[in-house]
Design a protein around this motif. Structure first.
Motif, PDB file in Angstrom:
ATOM      1  N   TYR A 113      26.176 -22.428 -40.004  1.00 20.41           N
ATOM      2  CA  TYR A 113      27.104 -23.239 -39.205  1.00 20.41           C
ATOM      3  C   TYR A 113      27.045 -22.863 -37.724  1.00 20.41           C
ATOM      4  CZ  TYR A 113      29.385 -25.771 -42.989  1.00 20.41           C
ATOM      5  OH  TYR A 113      29.653 -26.635 -44.019  1.00 20.41           O
ATOM      6  N   THR A 114      26.714 -21.624 -37.436  1.00 18.79           N
ATOM      7  CA  THR A 114      26.520 -21.233 -36.029  1.00 18.79           C
ATOM      8  C   THR A 114      25.395 -22.044 -35.401  1.00 18.79           C
ATOM      9  OG1 THR A 114      27.330 -18.978 -36.379  1.00 18.79           O
ATOM     10  CG2 THR A 114      25.849 -19.332 -34.512  1.00 18.79           C
ATOM     11  N   ILE A 115      24.282 -22.160 -36.108  1.00 11.46           N
ATOM     12  CA  ILE A 115      23.136 -22.911 -35.599  1.00 11.46           C
ATOM     13  C   ILE A 115      23.465 -24.397 -35.526  1.00 11.46           C
ATOM     14  CG2 ILE A 115      20.737 -23.542 -36.094  1.00 11.46           C
ATOM     15  CD1 ILE A 115      21.365 -20.640 -35.047  1.00 11.46           C
ATOM     16  N   LEU A 116      24.326 -24.864 -36.413  1.00 13.74           N
ATOM     17  CA  LEU A 116      24.717 -26.277 -36.406  1.00 13.74           C
ATOM     18  C   LEU A 116      25.722 -26.597 -35.298  1.00 13.74           C
ATOM     19  CD1 LEU A 116      25.083 -26.900 -40.249  1.00 13.74           C
ATOM     20  CD2 LEU A 116      23.295 -27.795 -38.744  1.00 13.74           C
ATOM     21  N   GLY A 117      26.138 -25.581 -34.538  1.00 15.74           N
ATOM     22  CA  GLY A 117      27.093 -25.815 -33.463  1.00 15.74           C
ATOM     23  C   GLY A 117      28.514 -25.986 -33.940  1.00 15.74           C
ATOM     24  N   ALA A 177      19.392 -17.932 -28.502  1.00 17.79           N
ATOM     25  CA  ALA A 177      17.955 -17.763 -28.697  1.00 17.79           C
ATOM     26  C   ALA A 177      17.377 -18.903 -29.524  1.00 17.79           C
ATOM     27  CB  ALA A 177      17.680 -16.419 -29.371  1.00 17.79           C
ATOM     28  N   TYR A 178      18.151 -19.394 -30.491  1.00 19.68           N
ATOM     29  CA  TYR A 178      17.683 -20.502 -31.334  1.00 19.68           C
ATOM     30  C   TYR A 178      17.535 -21.781 -30.506  1.00 19.68           C
ATOM     31  CZ  TYR A 178      17.406 -23.798 -35.222  1.00 19.68           C
ATOM     32  OH  TYR A 178      16.989 -24.782 -36.085  1.00 19.68           O
ATOM     33  N   VAL A 179      18.558 -22.119 -29.728  1.00 17.55           N
ATOM     34  CA  VAL A 179      18.526 -23.328 -28.907  1.00 17.55           C
ATOM     35  C   VAL A 179      17.390 -23.250 -27.888  1.00 17.55           C
ATOM     36  CG1 VAL A 179      19.788 -24.597 -27.132  1.00 17.55           C
ATOM     37  CG2 VAL A 179      20.950 -23.909 -29.237  1.00 17.55           C
ATOM     38  N   ARG A 180      17.223 -22.082 -27.290  1.00 13.03           N
ATOM     39  CA  ARG A 180      16.133 -21.918 -26.319  1.00 13.03           C
ATOM     40  C   ARG A 180      14.778 -22.198 -26.968  1.00 13.03           C
ATOM     41  NH1 ARG A 180      12.514 -17.972 -26.113  1.00 13.03           N
ATOM     42  NH2 ARG A 180      11.309 -17.696 -24.182  1.00 13.03           N
ATOM     43  N   ALA A 181      14.538 -21.634 -28.158  1.00 12.43           N
ATOM     44  CA  ALA A 181      13.242 -21.816 -28.811  1.00 12.43           C
ATOM     45  C   ALA A 181      13.089 -23.212 -29.395  1.00 12.43           C
ATOM     46  CB  ALA A 181      13.078 -20.761 -29.911  1.00 12.43           C
ATOM     47  N   TYR A 229      18.558 -15.701 -43.701  1.00 13.60           N
ATOM     48  CA  TYR A 229      18.733 -16.755 -42.703  1.00 13.60           C
ATOM     49  C   TYR A 229      17.433 -16.990 -41.935  1.00 13.60           C
ATOM     50  CZ  TYR A 229      19.591 -18.219 -37.889  1.00 13.60           C
ATOM     51  OH  TYR A 229      19.497 -18.804 -36.656  1.00 13.60           O
ATOM     52  N   LEU A 230      16.762 -15.908 -41.525  1.00 14.67           N
ATOM     53  CA  LEU A 230      15.493 -16.036 -40.816  1.00 14.67           C
ATOM     54  C   LEU A 230      14.438 -16.718 -41.690  1.00 14.67           C
ATOM     55  CD1 LEU A 230      15.024 -12.626 -38.940  1.00 14.67           C
ATOM     56  CD2 LEU A 230      15.367 -14.881 -37.908  1.00 14.67           C
ATOM     57  N   ALA A 231      14.368 -16.301 -42.950  1.00 17.85           N
ATOM     58  CA  ALA A 231      13.371 -16.874 -43.858  1.00 17.85           C
ATOM     59  C   ALA A 231      13.603 -18.361 -44.063  1.00 17.85           C
ATOM     60  CB  ALA A 231      13.395 -16.129 -45.191  1.00 17.85           C
ATOM     61  N   LEU A 232      14.849 -18.753 -44.310  1.00 13.56           N
ATOM     62  CA  LEU A 232      15.150 -20.166 -44.555  1.00 13.56           C
ATOM     63  C   LEU A 232      14.978 -20.987 -43.279  1.00 13.56           C
ATOM     64  CD1 LEU A 232      18.293 -19.795 -46.863  1.00 13.56           C
ATOM     65  CD2 LEU A 232      15.947 -20.372 -47.536  1.00 13.56           C
ATOM     66  N   GLY A 233      15.345 -20.407 -42.135  1.00  8.94           N
ATOM     67  CA  GLY A 233      15.172 -21.130 -40.882  1.00  8.94           C
ATOM     68  C   GLY A 233      13.711 -21.408 -40.587  1.00  8.94           C
ATOM     69  N   TRP A 234      12.846 -20.425 -40.844  1.00  8.05           N
ATOM     70  CA  TRP A 234      11.421 -20.632 -40.611  1.00  8.05           C
ATOM     71  C   TRP A 234      10.849 -21.648 -41.593  1.00  8.05           C
ATOM     72  CZ3 TRP A 234       6.940 -18.128 -43.255  1.00  8.05           C
ATOM     73  CH2 TRP A 234       5.728 -18.477 -42.638  1.00  8.05           C
TER      74      TRP A 234
END
Length: 511
Positions: free
Chosen positions: A191-195, A227-231, A370-375
């Motif tokens: 949810y953090t990544i989803l804003g 860092a996520y939004v930047r990348a 989280y890193l694994a699923l995001g990638w």
């Protein structure tokens, strides 16, 4: 098969959730493992009189609901100790200066279970399934978060199965907050990544009430999203910071930290200290590199036991295309995992009751998952055979983790000890208690060896104990000093038979 499935993605997702709930509630029983007695009695107390202090009538209810022989003595000692007014009537329960006796853990998890507990008890159903209701509610939130992130039922199903097979199934029916913590933390990161910072803050805040290191979420969540939004969007750092660091992000972090602080306020009110668990059950000198390695890589209870595929996926993405752009995001998530791990290293009972992977390492691995699923989400297509192989490996790890308990060495460390004894030197408490088959058996005058002292491949002894030296080298003898690492409190390993040197002083200083 396709024609029997609902036509819409939402319908298929709902069917998947129904299957998960049915499997959890109909096919499994609540596990009275870990700190069950504390959470159960707090739930009973809150249901009986809306207060977490444990009273004799609460023990009476617990006796009815947990008549197993293992709990009879617990109830007897707790009741007798409370009647005498003992400060510590039974491990896990402490008297308050204000009067009454309380469990040493916070009450949030038990409070969440109160309503389903009362409903189930009133219907004559097993009331401790209430904890499974709480666990499944947390899993449902996680599934919905994963679906919002991937926008694919198939990817959501795979991600959920990977979570369940990476420690989730091991703790899904435990009546303690490990499963809830892991589900809520992973959902909060998504949810953090989803804003959705407020949703993330509430989820991580509730989890932090039971596991205080999660307070670091308030710092790492906005950094990870920057860092996520930047990348993800190819922004410069200043633009990504302006995009993420709004008043809502700041208020959400304050909210999460505030929720995480509630247990400290509660502990001050009841016992006059910020954490009674820290007072009774932690020892800061135990925070060592050896324990940190144990947290992640111990072959009995480290993170590697439940997360080999996840750890491999994190490693592989460090060499994948676009790795430089995503490196800050990856490093921040790894640092968050370290921040969760380091406070846990101070626990006195390192070899505690667990289902394979230790409880701290289970929820401490969520930033890696989280890193694994995001990638995986960023990679357009994955071969079905590879996905099935990942799940198959993890299913094998679940079976392996359930093949032994915390008073027994697993097959993998036994193999290493037998064939390559110099390569495996676990935290002394793990080796000692699993060789003796008894929790709490460590004593400086005792010597333990694998497979035995007559034909030792690995010996553990305390360099400060004359009795231990005599057991290895005879009366008046001493083990010769060597270049082997000496652990805190004087514990030292020997690979093979000891080399004795009569009268030679031995240093017990740990590095």
């Amino acid at each position: 098969m396709q024609r029997f499935l609902p036509a819409t993605p939402h319908g298929r997702l709902a069917l998947f959730l129904v299957f998960l709930w049915f499997a959890a509630l109909a096919l499994t029983r609540p596990s009275k493992s870990g700190d069950f007695q504390e959470y159960a009695l707090m739930t009973i107390a809150l249901a009986n009189h809306a207060s977490p202090d444990i009273r004799p009538e609460d023990i009476t209810v617990s006796e009815r609901l947990s008549p197993e022989i293992g709990f009879v003595e617990i109830h007897r000692q707790l009741r007798a100790g409370m009647a005498r007014g003992d400060k510590w009537p039974f491990p896990g329960f402490v008297g308050s200066e204000r009067g009454g006796h309380y469990a040493i853990h916070f009450l949030a998890y038990s409070a969440l279970a109160v309503i389903p507990f009362k409903i189930l008890d009133g219907l004559g159903a097993p009331p401790f399934k209430a904890f499974q209701f709480v666990n499944m509610a947390a899993l449902t939130i996680l599934v919905l978060a994963l679906y919002r992130f991937s926008r694919s039922v198939r990817r959501t199903v795979f991600a959920t199965l990977l979570f369940l097979l990476s420690g989730g199934l091991l703790y899904s029916n435990w009546c303690s907050p490990e499963f809830m913590t892991a589900s809520a933390l992973l959902a909060a990161l998504v949810y953090t990544i989803l804003g959705r910072p407020y949703v993330a803050a509430v989820l991580a805040g509730v989890a932090a009430m039971q596991n205080p290191p999660l307070v670091f979420f308030s710092v790492f969540a906005p950094l990870i999203r920057i860092a996520y939004v930047r990348a993800d969007e190819g922004l410069a750092w200043p633009a990504a910071i302006r995009r993420v660091l709004t008043r809502h992000t700041v208020f959400a972090s304050i909210l999460q930290a505030g929720l995480a602080a509630l247990p400290a306020a509660y502990n001050y009110h009841v016992w006059g200290v910020p954490s009674i668990i820290a007072v009774l059950s932690t020892y800061p000198p135990f925070i060592t590199p050896t324990r940190l390695v144990s947290f992640y890589f111990d072959l009995n209870q480290g993170m590697i036991v439940a997360f080999p595929v996840v750890m491999l996926l994190v490693l592989v993405q460090l060499f994948a295309p676009g790795r430089r752009r995503w490196l800050p995001h990856t490093l921040l998530a790894l640092l968050f995992s370290l921040a969760l791990a380091i406070p846990s290293l101070s626990t006195v009972n390192w070899n505690s009751g667990a289902s394979g992977v230790m409880r701290y390492a289970f929820w401490g691995a969520m930033p890696l998952l989280y890193l694994a699923l995001g990638w995986m989400q960023r990679v357009p297509r994955w071969p079905l055979a590879l996905l099935l192989a990942m799940l198959l490996v993890q299913a094998g790890m679940v079976k392996y983790a359930r093949s032994y308990h915390h008073e027994k060495l697993g097959r993998v460390p036994l193999f290493v000890l037998h064939h390559f004894p110099a390569l495996y030197e676990p935290e002394p408490e793990i080796f000692f208690e699993r060789i003796t088959g008894q929790d709490g058996s460590m004593h400086p005058d005792r010597v333990v060896a694998y497979p035995d002292l007559r034909h030792p491949k690995k010996i553990l002894f305390n360099v400060d104990s004359a009795a231990a030296h005599a057991a290895l080298c005879g009366p008046g003898g001493r083990v010769a000093p060597g270049d082997a690492h000496v652990h805190p409190l004087g514990w030292r390993y020997i690979a093979g038979a000891p080399v004795c040197a009569v009268g030679t002083p031995v240093s017990s200083k740990a590095p």
